[in-house]
Design a protein around this motif. Structure first.
Motif: not given
Lengths: 272, 313
Positions: B271-295
């Protein structure tokens, strides 16, 4: 027999304590060692000469006082914001009955499960658009909008206060704000102190907030200012350690003085 | 009178929680929606977001397959969690049991064991960077008696728990060591739970001739299992969110060779070095779904091993 077992237990506790404290002790010792000792004879334990001068040098080579002032502004502002907003919201969630309360409370608990990764980037964009970039306010202002964790903690405490007290006050014509301010808050001092201390420690330690929002050295708090110091003074271990000691000591003192409030909060909620 | 009071409560309730409602809108609902939209967009902060479909998610999928970028960070985080969570669980329980011994000076020992957890993460990182310095660090000064080539810690890519280089500790093992030093919060939670165990259980077991180990195995552990479960989830979340120490020991890069690039740092850099906010947001969502499933998965499996009041449910 029992006495022998007790002695062994005591020895074991002493050994483990030593292991935990050794790194801190080494930090303390390194902070008063001469620079040439740390590079020339790195494994020696005791300082050849005790140099308190290191502390003065550390204060002079980084703008320590400036960073400290920023840290204090950050901590005091955040603690104030947290106490005001979280106690008000917790009152609404515990001492008042209104339609939608349970649903709203469930949503609030839900926000705790949301990883910060998801909200970080849009928050950054929002605060930048609001002109808060490179202002401590970007880190302080959100605390005035409540924090689910502290609200939960305070609500649990408020719930334990008998409802009859509120009923009597209402019959006497006190407004809800009056009950909140004159009755509930004074009765909740221990919980409020716990929350204040948690937030103080969190703000003092906060690294990612300043990393995201601050670009100007003049505005850095200690936690972030020290990091700048790491990269430019990598070979000046004595100064680094002196600065670290000065940064850590307030937290240790705070903990020793207010240990009860801390441990109660941690065991009550499961984390810090 | 009562009806009037209830009428007042109806609207004053919303008024009292209004700071949080504003926070909900500004800090959660808006960011939630925005990051979901941006995860399907090209966005560099400077120009407005442009919809590009599922490109970012496809990139993440291919990076997982190839084990680079996000895939590399995922592996690092998995390794760190898989090593540090079991170790810190065992250590926290052992320490809690020790602190539960009725000996003189118990209160002082509790303070001493917890003290490292009060050290700010920035100071902890500075301290351990120095202690684990491969050449001048005290730890390697000690280890050099046992190792021909002492571990490289934060300067090495090795993984101490592996078949290729066992006991050659690298950057992630250094982070694990740091997490063990600050295990105090978990320890306090176990300590509180130990205090809640009914003493008569132990007395009954003693009458049946149970030894210390048997009592621990058949009373203490089952009674602690809800807390172990709770701390397990907390540990996973903390591993995924570990950032400050990771940033500090690698000078904000995840070096060497991305060996300490944990997921939070990878997202931050995208996000803040490469300024790829879209890609970083996608990572955040993958993490979110992954954590939810794991829990969710952990909650399902917990029925088989978590005892509530000693009863298996």
């Amino acid at each position: 027999m029992n006495n022998v077992a007790g002695k062994w237990k005591w020895m074991a506790l002493l050994c483990v304590s030593g292991m935990f404290l050794l790194p801190l002790l080494l930090m303390l010792l390194a902070s008063v060692k001469p620079a040439e000792q740390l590079t020339g004879d790195p494994y020696s334990l005791l300082p050849d000469r005790v140099l308190f001068q290191n502390y003065r040098d550390a204060l002079e080579s980084i703008p320590y006082v400036k960073y400290l002032a920023n840290s204090i502004v950050l901590c005091v502002g955040s603690v104030a914001g947290t106490l005001i907003s979280c106690s008000l919201v917790a009152y609404g969630f515990s001492r008042l009955k209104w339609r939608g309360r349970n649903l709203m409370f469930a949503i609030m608990i839900g926000t705790m499960l949301l990883p910060w990764h998801v909200t970080m980037i849009p928050r950054f964009v929002l605060f930048s658009e609001l002109g808060l970039y490179n202002h401590l306010a970007a880190i302080i202002l959100p605390t005035f909008l409540g924090d689910a964790f502290y609200i939960f903690l305070l609500r649990q405490f408020f719930l334990s206060i008998p409802e009859e007290i509120s009923e009597a006050a209402r019959l006497d014509g006190l407004s809800e704000l009056g009950i909140y301010w004159r009755i509930i808050l004074p009765l909740s001092k221990p919980a409020l102190i716990t929350v204040a201390m948690f937030q103080f420690v969190a703000s003092w330690n906060d690294f990612s907030g300043p990393l995201l929002y601050l670009s100007d050295h003049e505005k850095f708090p200690l936690a972030y200012g020290l990091e700048q110091f790491v990269s430019s003074y990598a070979d000046q271990t004595h100064l680094l350690m002196a600065a670290s000691v000065m940064f850590t000591l307030p937290m240790i003192i705070l903990f020793v003085v207010a240990q009860k409030s801390f441990t109660r909060g941690i065991t009550m909620t499961g984390s810090k | 009178m009562a009806a009037e009071a209830r009428g007042i409560q109806r609207w004053s309730g919303w008024l009292f929680v209004s700071p949080w409602l504003l926070g909900l809108a500004l800090l959660f609902v808006y960011p939630f929606v925005a990051s979901l939209i941006w995860s399907f967009s090209e966005y560099d902060l400077l120009t407005s977001p442009r919809y590009i479909g599922t490109d970012h998610y496809e990139r993440i999928a291919s990076e997982i397959v190839q084990g680079k970028g996000f895939g590399k960070a995922l592996w690092n985080t998995f390794y760190y969690a898989a090593v540090s969570i079991p170790l810190s669980t065992i250590m926290a329980i052992c320490l809690a049991v020790m602190l539960n011994w009725q000996v003189r000076g118990q209160a002082i020992f509790r303070t001493l064991f917890y003290l490292p957890s009060m050290v700010p993460m920035v100071a902890t990182s500075i301290l351990w960077l120095w202690l684990l310095d491969p050449r001048d660090g005290m730890v390697n000064g000690l280890l050099s008696f046992f190792y021909e080539a002492p571990p490289l810690w934060f300067q090495g890519i090795q993984e101490g728990v592996s078949t290729s280089s066992p006991f050659q500790f690298g950057s992630k093992d250094g982070l694990t060591l740091m997490s063990l030093w600050g295990v105090g919060n978990f320890m306090l939670i176990y300590l509180a739970a130990l205090g809640d165990i009914d003493g008569s259980l132990y007395q009954a077991a003693e009458l049946d001739g149970a030894g210390s180990f048997q009592k621990f195995r058949h009373i203490t552990l089952p009674m602690l299992s809800p807390i172990i479960f709770f701390n397990l989830i907390l540990g996973i979340i903390q591993s995924v969110q570990a950032f400050t120490q990771v940033y500090l020991v690698s000078e904000g890069t995840g070096q060497p060779a991305e060996s300490s690039l944990l997921i939070s740092l990878q997202l931050f850099l995208a996000a803040f070095r490469d300024l790829e906010m879209g890609y970083a947001s996608a990572i955040a969502w993958v993490l979110f779904v992954f954590l939810a499933l794991m829990t969710w998965g952990l909650f399902r499996s917990s029925r088989n091993w978590v005892h509530y009041r000693g009863v298996r449910i």
